[in-house]
Design a protein around this motif. Structure first.
Motif: not given
Length: 500
Positions: A93, A98, A47, A101, A283, A50
C-alpha cells in the motif's frame, strides 16, 4: 404412515442451533455485540498499520465476519481485519496505493480457496501440542503487549478506569451470567466518563468513523502481467499467514469447546471471505484470536449467529451510532483485552510441577515458539519455527532408537544381526558402523523383524553394508521385512549404489 412421518421429518430442515433456546439466542446476540465493540478500535489500529483510512479496516471486519459466519468451518470463531495481515500488505500500500492492496487481497483469497481445495488444512496434524501451547501463550503475551501503548502517557484517570473495568468483569459473573460482563463493564465505564466529564482517550480518538455503507467494485489498477507480478508475492504471503492463523485458532476453539470443525471448509471459507472483502474495498483479514476468545471463552458463544451479528453490529454501530461509539473510553476496551490475555494464557504449562514432568525438548519447543512470535509479532513465523524445532528434536531423539545386536552361530559359519527400531535418514546414518565387516564369518543375516524402513536413506545404508561385506567375499541375507519395508526395499535396493 409412520414411515411417511419419519421421511417427512428427515426432509424437514433442522432448526438452527442458535434457536435451541431463548438463553442460547440471548447469549449469541450479546456476545456478538461485545465482540463488535472490541473490534472497532482494533480495526482502526490495523488500518493505521496498513496505512489506509479507518473505514477500510472497519468494512473489512464487517465483510469478513458476515461472510465467514456463513461459509466458514468453525462455528463461533471471529474473522476480521488483523494485525498480521496489515503487516503483510502495508509495504504494498505504501509503495503502490490502495488499489494494489485491494487486488492483492482478492488474489490472496483466490489462493486460499485453491490451497483449501488442495487439502492444506491436513498439514495441521503435524503441529505438535508443544507448538500449540506456545502459540496460545505467545498470543496472550501479544494481546497484553498491544494494550501497553494505551497505558503510556495517558491521564491518570485511565488507570482507575482500567482497574475498575477488570474488577467489574471478575465480580459481575458472580451476580449473574445472563449479560456478558465485558458489555456491562463497557457500558458502566462509558457512563461514568460521560457523567463525570472525565477527559480520557476514547474510540473516537483512534480515527473518524465512516458514515456510509461500502459499495462493491473492482480495484482501480491496470490489469496487466506487471501488476500480477507486483501483487502476487504479497497475495501469497497473505494467503499463507491468514490460513495458518485461522487454522491454529480453529484448533484452539475445538479444544475449548470440545467440538470438531471442518478445517478444509474453513480454509476455503477464509478465501471466499477475503475475495468478498477485496471486492468491497477492504484490507483483508483472518481469524482473530483475541476477539474469538471474547466470543467463545468470555461470552460463552457457540454458534454462527454470534459471528454474523458481530459483523452486523459493527456496521450498525459505526455507521448509525458513530457519535455514541466514539465516546467509549479506550480504558474499557483495554480492560477487556487484558482479561482476555489472562484467560488465554495456559498457566498450567509454566507451573514448576508441570515443567519438572515435561520432557526438556517439549518445553524448549514451547519456549522457542513463544520467543519467536513475541520477537517478530508474527504468529505464522513462530509456528513454523516451532514445528521445525520440534522436528529436529524428534529426529535427534528417534535417531538413537535403532539398535543392532549380533549373535554368532556356535559353529562359527554365520552371524545373525537383529536390527530394532525405526530406520530413516537420521537413525540409518550410524547403521553402517555397527557391523564387524572384517571379523564376521562368510554368511551374514540381517534380521529386520523388529525394524521398519521409512526412506531411501535407510535402503542406501543397507546397500552400503552389503557392498562392504561383498568386498570381503561375504554374503548378506536380509530377512524379516514387513510388507511396507519390503516394498520400498524391493524398489530401491541396488539402485542407489552410485551414491557411495
Amino acid at each position: 404412515m409412520s414411515a411417511d412421518t419419519s421421511a417427512a421429518r428427515r426432509l424437514r430442515p433442522s432448526r438452527p442451533d442458535w434457536l435451541a433456546s431463548a438463553k442460547v439466542f440471548r447469549t449469541e446476540v450479546l456476545a456478538g455485540l461485545v465482540v463488535a465493540l472490541a473490534l472497532i478500535p482494533e480495526a482502526i489500529s490495523f488500518s493505521i498499520i496498513a496505512g489506509v483510512d479507518p473505514a477500510v479496516g472497519l468494512f473489512a471486519s464487517f465483510t469478513m465476519a458476515v461472510v465467514i459466519s456463513i461459509v466458514g468451518g468453525r462455528k463461533a470463531m471471529i474473522s476480521a481485519a488483523t494485525g498480521a495481515i496489515a503487516l503483510v500488505i502495508a509495504p504494498l500500500n505504501h509503495e503502490y496505493g490502495l488499489g494494489y492492496l485491494v487486488a492483492a487481497v482478492i488474489l490472496g483469497g483466490l489462493m486460499q480457496i485453491a490451497l483449501g481445495a488442495l487439502g492444506v488444512a491436513k498439514l495441521m496434524r503435524f503441529v505438535p501440542r508443544s507448538v500449540m501451547v506456545g502459540f496460545v501463550n505467545a498470543l496472550a503475551v501479544l494481546i497484553f503487549m498491544a494494550q501497553v501503548p494505551e497505558l503510556r502517557n495517558v491521564p491518570w484517570a485511565v488507570y482507575p478506569l482500567v482497574a475498575g473495568g477488570l474488577a467489574l468483569m471478575v465480580l459481575f459473573p458472580k451476580v449473574t451470567k445472563a449479560v456478558p460482563a465485558p458489555l456491562v463493564s463497557i457500558v458502566i465505564l462509558t457512563a461514568i466518563t460521560i457523567a463525570a466529564g472525565i477527559a480520557v482517550p476514547t474510540v473516537g480518538d483512534k480515527g473518524e468513523l465512516p458514515s456510509a455503507l461500502p459499495a462493491p467494485g473492482l480495484p482501480d489498477i491496470p490489469f496487466t502481467t506487471a501488476t500480477l507480478v507486483t501483487i502476487a508475492p504479497y497475495a501469497l504471503a497473505l494467503a499463507l499467514v491468514g490460513l495458518m492463523e485461522s487454522l491454529m485458532t480453529a484448533k484452539l476453539v475445538d479444544d475449548i469447546t470440545d467440538t470438531h470443525s471442518n478445517k478444509t471448509r474453513e480454509s476455503i471459507g477464509q478465501g471466499v471471505a477475503n475475495v468478498v472483502t477485496g471486492l468491497f474495498g477492504g484490507m483483508g483479514g483472518c481469524a482473530m484470536i483475541g476477539q474469538t476468545m471474547i466470543n467463545v471463552k468470555t461470552s460463552g458463544a457457540r454458534t454462527r449467529l454470534s459471528t454474523f451479528l458481530a459483523g452486523v453490529f459493527l456496521l450498525v454501530l459505526v455507521v448509525t451510532l458513530g457519535p455514541v461509539v466514539s465516546t467509549i473510553p479506550m480504558a474499557a476496551l483495554v480492560a477487556v483485552m487484558i482479561l482476555v490475555s489472562f484467560a488465554t494464557f495456559d498457566w498450567h504449562s509454566i507451573q514448576p510441577r508441570t515443567l519438572k514432568r515435561m520432557p526438556v525438548g517439549e518445553t524448549a519447543v514451547m519456549a522457542v515458539t513463544v520467543a519467536v512470535v513475541v520477537a517478530t509479532h508474527n504468529l505464522a513465523i513462530g509456528v513454523v519455527v516451532g514445528v521445525i524445532t520440534a522436528m529436529v528434536i524428534f529426529a535427534r531423539r528417534v535417531a538413537h532408537l535403532a539398535e543392532v545386536s549380533g549373535v554368532v552361530d556356535p559353529d562359527g559359519t554365520s552371524v545373525v544381526y537383529a536390527v530394532t527400531g525405526e530406520l530413516f535418514f537420521a537413525s540409518s546414518n550410524d547403521l553402517v558402523y555397527q557391523f564387524d565387516y572384517a571379523g564376521d564369518p562368510d554368511d551374514v543375516v540381517i534380521d529386520l523383524s523388529d525394524a521398519h524402513i521409512w526412506d531411501a536413506s535407510s535402503v542406501a545404508a543397507l546397500d552400503a553394508i552389503e557392498t562392504k561385506y561383498a568386498a570381503r567375499g561375504k554374503k548378506v541375507t536380509i530377512v524379516g521385512l514387513n510388507k511396507a519395508s519390503a516394498a520400498i526395499h524391493g524398489k530401491l535396493a541396488g539402485q542407489l549404489a552410485d551414491s557411495h
